[in-house]
Design a protein around this motif. Structure first.
Motif, PDB file in Angstrom:
ATOM      1  N   UNK A   1       1.687   5.275  47.069  1.00 44.07           N
ATOM      2  CA  UNK A   1       1.904   3.994  47.736  1.00 44.07           C
ATOM      3  C   UNK A   1       3.040   4.181  48.728  1.00 44.07           C
ATOM      4  N   UNK A   2       2.807   3.687  49.949  1.00 46.21           N
ATOM      5  CA  UNK A   2       3.812   3.840  51.006  1.00 46.21           C
ATOM      6  C   UNK A   2       4.028   2.464  51.622  1.00 46.21           C
TER       7      UNK A   2
ATOM      8  N   UNK B   1      10.593   7.653  55.136  1.00 47.33           N
ATOM      9  CA  UNK B   1      10.692   8.829  54.268  1.00 47.33           C
ATOM     10  C   UNK B   1       9.583   9.824  54.625  1.00 47.33           C
ATOM     11  N   UNK B   2       9.753  11.053  54.171  1.00 45.72           N
ATOM     12  CA  UNK B   2       8.718  12.076  54.351  1.00 45.72           C
ATOM     13  C   UNK B   2       8.096  12.417  53.004  1.00 45.72           C
ATOM     14  N   UNK B   3       6.825  12.696  53.030  1.00 46.06           N
ATOM     15  CA  UNK B   3       6.129  13.129  51.821  1.00 46.06           C
ATOM     16  C   UNK B   3       5.902  14.634  51.910  1.00 46.06           C
TER      17      UNK B   3
ATOM     18  N   UNK C   1       1.309  19.368  44.047  1.00 44.95           N
ATOM     19  CA  UNK C   1       2.484  18.554  43.729  1.00 44.95           C
ATOM     20  C   UNK C   1       2.911  17.708  44.913  1.00 44.95           C
ATOM     21  N   UNK C   2       3.350  16.481  44.628  1.00 45.73           N
ATOM     22  CA  UNK C   2       3.871  15.578  45.646  1.00 45.73           C
ATOM     23  C   UNK C   2       5.341  15.309  45.368  1.00 45.73           C
TER      24      UNK C   2
ATOM     25  N   UNK D   1       4.124  14.977  55.439  1.00 49.13           N
ATOM     26  CA  UNK D   1       3.583  13.793  56.098  1.00 49.13           C
ATOM     27  C   UNK D   1       4.706  12.800  56.355  1.00 49.13           C
ATOM     28  N   UNK D   2       4.650  12.143  57.505  1.00 49.06           N
ATOM     29  CA  UNK D   2       5.580  11.060  57.840  1.00 49.06           C
ATOM     30  C   UNK D   2       4.753   9.830  58.215  1.00 49.06           C
TER      31      UNK D   2
END
Length: 334
Positions: free
Chosen positions: A331-332, A235-237, A225-226, A293-294
């Protein structure tokens, strides 16, 4: 036991080591480590079988006869301690001398074989990998080599190690690594070989990928899950995955996180290791593993040597090694 390396002492220290007069007393050989864990009703037989690096097959007969008397055969093959190290390149990474011939002869007895491979580098051992069900890659483990190897063989320890490098199928495949760059015509799969970046006589993927490793239990991955598939700025993932121990023994698993930057101003690797966690899971238990992740994790050096990240699509991958992963796209944007 058929052991070119079974009673080695100082060889267990590998290339960059100094021999001491008391090595024979301090260093636990594989033979002694296993002997120390046998119960009183078991007998440990020994035959050397072959030297490490010559063509002498005169010891084969004794080794075969010894194997026929045994319930289980433990073989220990590989490199001598001076075969890996500084200025020790090899053009042929197969077992040296007649070691593989010895293995094939012992296999003909039909006895179950545990193969231990002592080496300072990845070797090419396709025949063994395809025919021997149990292989323990022992590298060179130092003073306590014999005891630590015996702990694994007898199940005192459930191994959870993963390969820190990629093992090729053949020398012609080298260099082979998990984080290679994409090509203009990437192969879609291992059988896609015409007018793509592939070998016509060999599968593209490695024999054992980076991050690979088995234990005495099995782990199943599910429910990746994300926290979001569209992120902006700093933002952080958050990534989570459920890992279940579906086997019969408690054990440790190294859960691995990879990413792929799908587009960049300079070519980007097809995957990069961005995180891992070694987790102990009891049999029948499921644990949720979390990664974060950042944008800092997305940075790379561009053609002007600026260390920065770019907006775009990324593949997020989680799995038990670099090949067997679940993948989701995000997408980031900045």
């Amino acid at each position: 036991m058929n052991w070119p390396f079974g009673k080695e002492t100082s060889a267990n220290h590998g290339f960059w080591s100094i021999a001491f007069k008391d090595d024979n007393q301090r260093i636990i050989t594989q033979f002694d480590g296993i002997k120390n864990q046998l119960d009183k009703n078991s007998t440990l037989l020994y035959a050397k079988g072959a030297n490490v690096d010559d063509q002498d097959k005169s010891m084969f007969a004794e080794a075969v006869e010894t194997a026929k008397k045994a319930d289980v055969v433990i073989m220990t093959l590989g490199e001598g301690h001076a075969m890996s190290g500084e200025a020790k390149s090899r053009s042929n990474l197969h077992f040296t001398g007649v070691q593989e011939d010895l293995l094939k002869e012992i296999a003909k007895t039909g006895k179950p074989i545990i193969l231990m491979i002592n080496a300072g580098r990845p070797l090419v051992f396709d025949w063994a990998a395809d025919h021997i069900p149990t292989i323990v890659y022992t590298w060179w483990l130092g003073t306590e080599a014999g005891n630590s190897i015996a702990d694994v063989l007898f199940g005192t320890v459930n191994p959870g190690g993963k390969l820190p490098m990629t093992f090729p199928r053949n020398e012609g495949q080298i260099p082979v690594y998990y984080n290679h760059y994409n090509t203009g015509r990437p192969a879609k799969n291992n059988t896609d070989r015409n007018y793509v970046s592939a070998y016509i006589d060999l599968d593209n993927d490695p024999k054992f990928p980076f991050g690979y490793g088995l234990s005495y239990t099995q782990f199943k991955y599910s429910d990746m899950n994300l926290s979001s598939t569209n992120l902006k700025g700093n933002q952080s993932l958050n990534i989570s995955v459920n890992v279940s121990n579906t086997g019969n023994y408690d054990g440790e698993e190294v859960v691995q996180l990879y990413i792929r930057d799908l587009f960049g101003k300079v070519v980007r690797p097809i995957k990069e290791l961005k995180g891992f966690e070694k987790v102990f899971i009891k049999k029948g238990e499921t644990k949720t593993i979390n990664f974060t992740l950042t944008p800092e994790n997305l940075k790379f050096y561009d053609d002007q040597l600026n260390f920065d990240w770019e907006s775009g699509d990324f593949d997020i991958m989680v799995g038990t090694d670099s090949q067997h992963v679940q993948t989701k796209k995000i997408n980031w944007s900045k």
